[in-house]
Write a protein that holds these residues in place. Sequence first.
Motif, PDB file in Angstrom:
ATOM      1  N   GLN A  72      13.546  -4.248   4.191  1.00 11.41           N
ATOM      2  CA  GLN A  72      12.445  -4.501   5.136  1.00 11.41           C
ATOM      3  C   GLN A  72      12.609  -5.874   5.775  1.00 11.41           C
ATOM      4  O   GLN A  72      12.538  -6.896   5.100  1.00 11.41           O
ATOM      5  CB  GLN A  72      11.101  -4.409   4.423  1.00 11.41           C
ATOM      6  CG  GLN A  72       9.908  -4.436   5.352  1.00 11.41           C
ATOM      7  CD  GLN A  72       8.593  -4.212   4.626  1.00 11.41           C
ATOM      8  OE1 GLN A  72       8.447  -4.512   3.447  1.00 11.41           O
ATOM      9  NE2 GLN A  72       7.613  -3.681   5.348  1.00 11.41           N
ATOM     10  N   VAL A  73      12.811  -5.879   7.104  1.00 15.32           N
ATOM     11  CA  VAL A  73      13.090  -7.132   7.807  1.00 15.32           C
ATOM     12  C   VAL A  73      12.078  -7.443   8.904  1.00 15.32           C
ATOM     13  O   VAL A  73      12.118  -8.534   9.481  1.00 15.32           O
ATOM     14  CB  VAL A  73      14.507  -7.130   8.418  1.00 15.32           C
ATOM     15  CG1 VAL A  73      15.560  -7.001   7.336  1.00 15.32           C
ATOM     16  CG2 VAL A  73      14.673  -6.030   9.463  1.00 15.32           C
ATOM     17  N   ARG A  74      11.148  -6.520   9.187  1.00 15.91           N
ATOM     18  CA  ARG A  74      10.164  -6.755  10.247  1.00 15.91           C
ATOM     19  C   ARG A  74       8.862  -6.037   9.882  1.00 15.91           C
ATOM     20  O   ARG A  74       8.559  -4.968  10.380  1.00 15.91           O
ATOM     21  CB  ARG A  74      10.691  -6.249  11.596  1.00 15.91           C
ATOM     22  CG  ARG A  74       9.767  -6.548  12.787  1.00 15.91           C
ATOM     23  CD  ARG A  74      10.297  -5.880  14.053  1.00 15.91           C
ATOM     24  NE  ARG A  74       9.515  -6.205  15.239  1.00 15.91           N
ATOM     25  CZ  ARG A  74       8.557  -5.419  15.761  1.00 15.91           C
ATOM     26  NH1 ARG A  74       8.253  -4.251  15.188  1.00 15.91           N
ATOM     27  NH2 ARG A  74       7.899  -5.780  16.854  1.00 15.91           N
ATOM     28  N   PRO A  75       8.041  -6.626   9.017  1.00 17.11           N
ATOM     29  CA  PRO A  75       6.824  -5.937   8.578  1.00 17.11           C
ATOM     30  C   PRO A  75       5.653  -6.041   9.546  1.00 17.11           C
ATOM     31  O   PRO A  75       4.779  -5.170   9.543  1.00 17.11           O
ATOM     32  CB  PRO A  75       6.491  -6.618   7.254  1.00 17.11           C
ATOM     33  CG  PRO A  75       7.101  -7.984   7.369  1.00 17.11           C
ATOM     34  CD  PRO A  75       8.346  -7.813   8.200  1.00 17.11           C
ATOM     35  N   ARG A 129       3.091  -1.973  13.838  1.00 18.94           N
ATOM     36  CA  ARG A 129       2.161  -2.889  13.186  1.00 18.94           C
ATOM     37  C   ARG A 129       2.513  -4.330  13.526  1.00 18.94           C
ATOM     38  O   ARG A 129       3.639  -4.778  13.318  1.00 18.94           O
ATOM     39  CB  ARG A 129       2.194  -2.685  11.669  1.00 18.94           C
ATOM     40  CG  ARG A 129       1.127  -3.493  10.924  1.00 18.94           C
ATOM     41  CD  ARG A 129       1.155  -3.151   9.444  1.00 18.94           C
ATOM     42  NE  ARG A 129       2.441  -3.461   8.839  1.00 18.94           N
ATOM     43  CZ  ARG A 129       2.884  -2.901   7.716  1.00 18.94           C
ATOM     44  NH1 ARG A 129       2.172  -1.976   7.101  1.00 18.94           N
ATOM     45  NH2 ARG A 129       4.058  -3.257   7.210  1.00 18.94           N
ATOM     46  N   ALA A 130       1.520  -5.072  14.032  1.00 14.88           N
ATOM     47  CA  ALA A 130       1.741  -6.460  14.431  1.00 14.88           C
ATOM     48  C   ALA A 130       1.027  -7.462  13.530  1.00 14.88           C
ATOM     49  O   ALA A 130       1.302  -8.663  13.606  1.00 14.88           O
ATOM     50  CB  ALA A 130       1.275  -6.676  15.874  1.00 14.88           C
ATOM     51  N   LYS A 131       0.102  -6.988  12.700  1.00 19.02           N
ATOM     52  CA  LYS A 131      -0.566  -7.858  11.721  1.00 19.02           C
ATOM     53  C   LYS A 131      -1.106  -6.979  10.604  1.00 19.02           C
ATOM     54  O   LYS A 131      -1.766  -5.971  10.857  1.00 19.02           O
ATOM     55  CB  LYS A 131      -1.713  -8.656  12.348  1.00 19.02           C
ATOM     56  CG  LYS A 131      -2.350  -9.659  11.372  1.00 19.02           C
ATOM     57  CD  LYS A 131      -3.566 -10.357  11.970  1.00 19.02           C
ATOM     58  CE  LYS A 131      -4.824  -9.534  11.813  1.00 19.02           C
ATOM     59  NZ  LYS A 131      -5.264  -9.404  10.410  1.00 19.02           N
ATOM     60  N   THR A 132      -0.796  -7.361   9.379  1.00 12.38           N
ATOM     61  CA  THR A 132      -1.364  -6.676   8.227  1.00 12.38           C
ATOM     62  C   THR A 132      -2.723  -7.296   7.889  1.00 12.38           C
ATOM     63  O   THR A 132      -3.086  -8.362   8.401  1.00 12.38           O
ATOM     64  CB  THR A 132      -0.436  -6.791   7.013  1.00 12.38           C
ATOM     65  OG1 THR A 132      -0.224  -8.179   6.715  1.00 12.38           O
ATOM     66  CG2 THR A 132       0.908  -6.142   7.288  1.00 12.38           C
TER      67      THR A 132
END
Length: 498
Positions: A72-75, A129-132
Motif C-alpha cells: 500500500q503506497v497511496r492510502p 479516497r482522499a482523507k480517512t
Amino acid sequence: MKFKVLLLSAFALLSAIPSLAQPMSPKREFRGAWIQCVNGQFTGLGRDKIQQTLTYQLDELKKSGINAILFQVRPEADALYQSSLEPWSRFLTGQQGRAPQPYWDPLAWMIDQCHSRGMELHAWINPYRAKTKGTTALAANHPYNLHPERFFEYDGQLIFDPAIPENRAYICHVACDIIRRYDVDGMHIDDYFYPYPANGMPIPDNASYARYGNGMDRGNWRRANVNAFIHDMHDSIRAVKPWVKFGVSPFGIYRNQKSDPNGSATNGLQNYDDLYADVLEWIRQGWVDYNIPQIYWEIGNKAADYDTLIRWWSAHASGRPLYIGQDVERTVKYPDTTNPQTHQVYQKYNLQRSLPGILGSCQWYAKACVDNLQNYATVLRQQYHRFPALQPTAPWIDATAPGKVKKLKPVRVNDAYILFWTAPKARNEMDRAIQYVVYRFAPGERIDIGDPSHIVAITREPMLRLPYPTGKQKYTYMVTALDHLQNESLPVKKKIRL
C-alpha cells in the motif's frame, strides 16, 4: 473380518489427514499478501525500524511460498514514495507532507527487496479516497487543498468525485507516474469506489449529477463513472508499460439473488448496487488483468457463505485470472465443518484448488500470515505452498517466450561451485529475460519441468551457487528464462557431478 476392520481404519486415518488427499502444488499460481500501512504499523518508526520490520515480514512470507506483495503506497491521495504530485503520507512519518528522516523511498526499497526474493511487487493505491476518518490535517499540496471543488465529504472522509473527468485523468496520471519511475510488476486497487454506505447518509453528488447525468438513472450513471475510470486506467497503464498488470480486489459479493437471479445466494452489501462497481463488466471488457474478490467470510456464514461465494466467482468471473482474497484470522477462528478438530484452512484451499478458473490466492493481511496464527503459515509451507510457483501467464498481453539462455556451464570460483549462464538476446523489452528458473533432476528421475518439486531457484541473477558435498553425485540441471509476464523459454540442460 479382521482385515476388513483394519482396512476401514486405514481409510478413516487417511481421510482425517487433509494433506494426504491433496494433489501436488501447481507450477503456476499467484500467492500474494497485502502489506498495508493504514493500520499504523509503520507510523513514526523511522527508516531503520521500518526496514527491519519489513525485512522480517518478507523473509517469513518467502518461507511461506508467497510470490507477490501488494504494498500500500497511496492510502489517501498521499505517498509512501517520492512524489512531486502528492504529499508524503502521515502513515509513514506521522505528519502528512513531512519527508522521512533520514530520507528513504519505501516503494523503491520494497521493489529491490521483493525482486531479490523472487517476488513480484504490485503498487497498491486507493484511487478515490482522499482523507480517512483519522486524518486531522492535510498538507498544503494535498489535492483537496488545490481543488476542493472536485471532492465530496462522506462519513468523515473526503472522496474524489468519480463523476468529474478531471479526477479520472488525475488518478491515472498518479498511477502512471509510479509506473514510469518504478520497476513495479503490477498496479493494484482495492474495494473503495463510491463510498461504503453509512446509515441515513446519501452520497452528496447532486451537483455533479445535474452537470454530467444526462438524464441517466442515478445508479447506472454512477456505475458508468467507475467503468470509465477502470477503462482509462487500463489504457493508461498499457500505454506506459504494457507488461505491468492491472488488478483489482473488490468486495466479496457482486450481487445477491434477491437483486439479480444470476447473483449469489447471499444477503449482504453488493458491489454493483451499493459501491457501483460492475466488476463483471470490467472482466468482460478485458479492462483488468486479475481479480481478487475479498471472500473473507467463513464456510457456513449465514449471510455470505465462503463455499457459496467461491463457487459463484469461479462460475462467473474466470474470464481473467481469478485469485481469492483469504482472511487469515477468520479462517483460523472457525472450525472445519467436516472435521471440528482443525480450522478451515484445509477446506478453503481444497476448494480453491478444485474449482475452475481460480489461479491463486492473496493473504489478508500479511502480518497475520507472518505471525503464523494457529499454524496457518505452517500449513502453507508444508502443504499448499510446499514447492515454488511461477506466476500465471497473461497471454492477452503477450504470449511470446524469451529465447533460451546461453553459455550454461559450472565454474569453480575460489571455494564455490557456481552454475553460470548468460541472458538470451531480446528483440524488445517485452522479450527481455528478467528472471530464470533452475530445475534439478537426480539420475533416474523423469525429466519434466512441469513438476515444480524440481525447482531449486527462481532468480534474477544469471548464476546459482551449487552444493558440492562429495563430488560423486550426478545431477541434471535445466535453466529457463522468464520475461516480465512469466512466459518461459525452452530449457537448456547441463549434467553436473556434485
